[in-house]
Design an enzyme around this catalytic site. Structure first.
Site, PDB file in Angstrom:
ATOM      1  N   TYR A  67     -88.947   3.906   6.900  1.00 21.54           N
ATOM      2  CA  TYR A  67     -87.297   3.942   6.482  1.00 21.54           C
ATOM      3  C   TYR A  67     -87.057   5.158   6.440  1.00 21.54           C
ATOM      4  O   TYR A  67     -86.039   5.929   7.141  1.00 21.54           O
ATOM      5  CB  TYR A  67     -87.134   3.308   5.259  1.00 21.54           C
ATOM      6  CG  TYR A  67     -85.737   3.595   4.639  1.00 21.54           C
ATOM      7  CD1 TYR A  67     -84.880   2.661   4.951  1.00 21.54           C
ATOM      8  CD2 TYR A  67     -85.662   4.532   3.822  1.00 21.54           C
ATOM      9  CE1 TYR A  67     -83.425   2.805   4.657  1.00 21.54           C
ATOM     10  CE2 TYR A  67     -84.390   4.734   3.474  1.00 21.54           C
ATOM     11  CZ  TYR A  67     -83.213   3.791   3.580  1.00 21.54           C
ATOM     12  OH  TYR A  67     -82.024   4.266   2.927  1.00 21.54           O
ATOM     13  N   ASP A  92     -85.526   8.636  -4.949  1.00 22.63           N
ATOM     14  CA  ASP A  92     -86.979   8.470  -4.839  1.00 22.63           C
ATOM     15  C   ASP A  92     -87.535   9.449  -4.111  1.00 22.63           C
ATOM     16  O   ASP A  92     -89.104   9.797  -4.183  1.00 22.63           O
ATOM     17  CB  ASP A  92     -87.267   7.106  -4.175  1.00 22.63           C
ATOM     18  CG  ASP A  92     -86.480   7.051  -2.703  1.00 22.63           C
ATOM     19  OD1 ASP A  92     -86.970   8.017  -1.910  1.00 22.63           O
ATOM     20  OD2 ASP A  92     -86.063   5.927  -2.455  1.00 22.63           O
ATOM     21  N   GLU A 112     -77.606  12.230  -6.685  1.00 22.67           N
ATOM     22  CA  GLU A 112     -78.119  10.895  -6.880  1.00 22.67           C
ATOM     23  C   GLU A 112     -77.143  10.499  -7.969  1.00 22.67           C
ATOM     24  O   GLU A 112     -77.202  11.279  -9.275  1.00 22.67           O
ATOM     25  CB  GLU A 112     -79.656  10.985  -7.267  1.00 22.67           C
ATOM     26  CG  GLU A 112     -80.393   9.739  -8.217  1.00 22.67           C
ATOM     27  CD  GLU A 112     -80.195   8.509  -7.321  1.00 22.67           C
ATOM     28  OE1 GLU A 112     -80.593   8.190  -6.230  1.00 22.67           O
ATOM     29  OE2 GLU A 112     -79.595   7.258  -7.835  1.00 22.67           O
ATOM     30  N   GLY A 144     -71.787   9.940  -5.511  1.00 23.86           N
ATOM     31  CA  GLY A 144     -71.799  10.774  -4.394  1.00 23.86           C
ATOM     32  C   GLY A 144     -70.388  10.655  -3.715  1.00 23.86           C
ATOM     33  O   GLY A 144     -70.007  11.808  -3.114  1.00 23.86           O
ATOM     34  N   ASP A 161     -78.435   7.582   1.742  1.00 27.20           N
ATOM     35  CA  ASP A 161     -79.601   6.828   1.568  1.00 27.20           C
ATOM     36  C   ASP A 161     -79.547   6.012   0.282  1.00 27.20           C
ATOM     37  O   ASP A 161     -79.871   6.448  -0.629  1.00 27.20           O
ATOM     38  CB  ASP A 161     -81.001   7.884   1.304  1.00 27.20           C
ATOM     39  CG  ASP A 161     -82.400   7.188   1.212  1.00 27.20           C
ATOM     40  OD1 ASP A 161     -82.330   5.939   1.158  1.00 27.20           O
ATOM     41  OD2 ASP A 161     -83.091   7.810   0.683  1.00 27.20           O
ATOM     42  N   SER A 162     -78.657   5.067   0.610  1.00 25.29           N
ATOM     43  CA  SER A 162     -78.333   4.084  -0.445  1.00 25.29           C
ATOM     44  C   SER A 162     -79.125   2.738  -0.783  1.00 25.29           C
ATOM     45  O   SER A 162     -79.563   2.337   0.245  1.00 25.29           O
ATOM     46  CB  SER A 162     -76.817   3.843  -0.636  1.00 25.29           C
ATOM     47  OG  SER A 162     -76.735   3.098   0.381  1.00 25.29           O
ATOM     48  N   SER A 163     -78.650   2.115  -1.822  1.00 23.95           N
ATOM     49  CA  SER A 163     -79.120   0.561  -1.774  1.00 23.95           C
ATOM     50  C   SER A 163     -78.248  -0.080  -1.009  1.00 23.95           C
ATOM     51  O   SER A 163     -77.439   0.271  -0.460  1.00 23.95           O
ATOM     52  CB  SER A 163     -79.612   0.284  -3.334  1.00 23.95           C
ATOM     53  OG  SER A 163     -78.259   0.691  -4.231  1.00 23.95           O
ATOM     54  N   ASP A 164     -78.288  -1.424  -1.389  1.00 25.67           N
ATOM     55  CA  ASP A 164     -77.656  -2.344  -0.517  1.00 25.67           C
ATOM     56  C   ASP A 164     -75.984  -2.270  -0.793  1.00 25.67           C
ATOM     57  O   ASP A 164     -75.654  -1.666  -1.886  1.00 25.67           O
ATOM     58  CB  ASP A 164     -78.110  -3.837  -0.416  1.00 25.67           C
ATOM     59  CG  ASP A 164     -79.062  -3.818   0.532  1.00 25.67           C
ATOM     60  OD1 ASP A 164     -78.997  -3.368   1.598  1.00 25.67           O
ATOM     61  OD2 ASP A 164     -80.284  -4.441  -0.071  1.00 25.67           O
ATOM     62  N   TYR A 229     -89.268  -5.312   3.794  1.00 27.30           N
ATOM     63  CA  TYR A 229     -87.977  -5.911   3.567  1.00 27.30           C
ATOM     64  C   TYR A 229     -87.697  -7.308   4.138  1.00 27.30           C
ATOM     65  O   TYR A 229     -88.459  -7.595   5.194  1.00 27.30           O
ATOM     66  CB  TYR A 229     -86.858  -4.891   4.544  1.00 27.30           C
ATOM     67  CG  TYR A 229     -86.482  -3.541   3.806  1.00 27.30           C
ATOM     68  CD1 TYR A 229     -87.271  -3.276   2.744  1.00 27.30           C
ATOM     69  CD2 TYR A 229     -85.812  -2.612   4.436  1.00 27.30           C
ATOM     70  CE1 TYR A 229     -87.166  -1.955   2.026  1.00 27.30           C
ATOM     71  CE2 TYR A 229     -85.437  -1.329   3.782  1.00 27.30           C
ATOM     72  CZ  TYR A 229     -86.188  -1.098   2.778  1.00 27.30           C
ATOM     73  OH  TYR A 229     -85.929   0.262   2.292  1.00 27.30           O
TER      74      TYR A 229
END
Lengths: 290, 290
Positions: A67, A92, A112, A144, A161-164, A229
């Site tokens: 990723y 991360d 972040e 952001g 670069d985010s989560s869902d 994933y």
């Protein structure tokens, strides 16, 4: 913790009904609800440490490189001079680590929303946060979308670069955010965003590509394998202010020499090009040429 | 049935320790131990009917097209005149269905060891067995390795559509079988075999590619997404008796017209080429150029 049963973490979610991934848990290392989300880190039996946010697996130490290498090198190698970089999310540290491999990069801002993710990653994912001490990095804790509103004409590349597309990241999949990113770019700037998944979220992706085409003169869509994933893959939305940007043909072509020098395990110039060849049903849904 | 718990099929296996895929079960449709293996068919909540052999998921109706289109069109579009075809395994009919889309094909032999798989597939996977009535098809029930011993200089393309490298298919991953396939090919013949998985079985794959290079003058390795497999992908081993075969450049290039005509959902000429771009760590393990 209900998401771990009989020693296994099982990732089921209404976003992907009727299916899930599971990983065997050696030990839960951390669990806390931050201001924004539920954070779990566990040590798995075979995939190193694993980060879970709001019950969705974000990364395993074993394959996070897929990723992060693609998220960063697809846009940066498509830009002739990527000097000023913004990463939205990415607490991360994986994307920061990859960005710092580019000698052209002069300055990186990481924005972040959740300070806890940074703290936890420093403790449990040292191979990802290894560039947090780079003098080219500024870390901002905050939203952001709000941050980007205050910056105009400032970045060569913006990486989201985010989560869902649920929870704290939901607004990062909306048209308004993409318009703000456009204003925050320098001339010929490029964006690369977490583009969800070809198999699980066709509707979200088609909508996103549609509004991107309204906003940017060059839009493309790529994907890569991420074995841990659900469905085993991850897509990326790429847009450029330069109508001549051809994302399939990187301006810097990294062969065996560069991939060895930068310690790459997934990305190379052939993989870069191949990432844009979409399964036929999806090529049709996005109305792209073969 | 222990492999289905609390309404979920959970596919864990010593071949991929510490991880697994799970699918929600609406109803178990069939369960029987045949002479060769344990056969389960269940109706899933979101992925159609699912075939499981010896506790390993073989296919779901939702995404079987990925595997079968690539398994067949990669080798057949790499051969200038694929007339005489042998499929070893493939009792579910998916590979036969795809082979029959090629107008050049004159005759197909399907050699399946387990008659029960054909029976069950006819009943529960009618969209896969739809070409079993094609007059170009001969079905032989028997051991593929023994069958191939008796045939010399007979086939333009041999497809080995087998289960994993344990149980009844184990011998199909050995050097002796590849040597027998070589003898069974006509001049300039091509083989394509189930090539296991880049992430789960590096050792098996490296060994297989090594002995293929001893046997055939042209060897290549491709992969595709199969979201319902653990790790989300499937690889293919391709070999040719013609040293000039370049698998990355198909001799027939299928664009939008052909993919529509043949009802393809995964394969097209860009996907064909992209399938050979391996993640960097794997390219290095197989000693291939970028």
């Amino acid at each position: 913790m209900e998401l771990i049963k009989d020693g296994w973490f099982i990732e089921t979610n209404p976003l992907w009904p009727g299916q899930g991934m599971c990983f065997e848990v050696e030990k839960v290392l951390y669990h806390e609800k931050s201001q924004f989300q539920d954070i779990v880190v566990f040590k798995s039996t075979n995939h190193g440490n694993v980060l879970v946010l709001d019950n969705i697996l974000q990364l395993t130490e074993k394959d996070e490189f897929c990723y992060h290498e693609m998220m960063v090198h697809l846009p940066l190698n498509s830009h002739p001079a990527p000097k000023e970089i913004l990463i939205v999310g990415g607490g991360d540290g994986g994307s920061v680590r990859e960005v710092m491999k580019h000698p052209e990069v002069e300055h990186v801002t990481l924005c972040e929303i959740d300070e806890k993710v940074i703290e936890v990653s420093k403790k449990y994912f040292p191979n990802m946060t290894c560039s947090f001490d780079d003098p080219r990095l500024d870390i901002k804790i905050g939203d952001g979308l709000e941050f980007i509103k205050k910056n105009r004409n400032a970045y060569d590349v913006i990486i989201t670069d985010s989560s869902d597309c649920i929870g704290p990241a939901k607004l990062l999949f909306e048209k308004e955010y993409y318009e703000l990113m456009k204003s925050a770019l320098k001339p010929n700037g490029i964006i690369c965003s977490q583009g969800e998944n070809v198999w699980l979220s066709e509707e979200i992706v088609v909508k996103m590509i549609d509004f991107c085409r309204d906003i940017f003169p060059a839009v493309s869509f790529a994907y890569c394998s991420v074995p841990s994933y659900t469905s085993g893959e991850q897509a990326f939305t790429l847009c450029s202010l330069n109508p001549h940007t051809d994302f399939k043909k990187p301006v810097r072509s990294w062969g065996a020499e560069e991939t060895a020098k930068y310690g790459l395990k997934y990305y190379n110039s052939s993989v870069h090009q191949a990432a844009f060849a979409l399964p036929e049903f999806f090529r049709r849904a996005l109305q792209l040429p073969v």
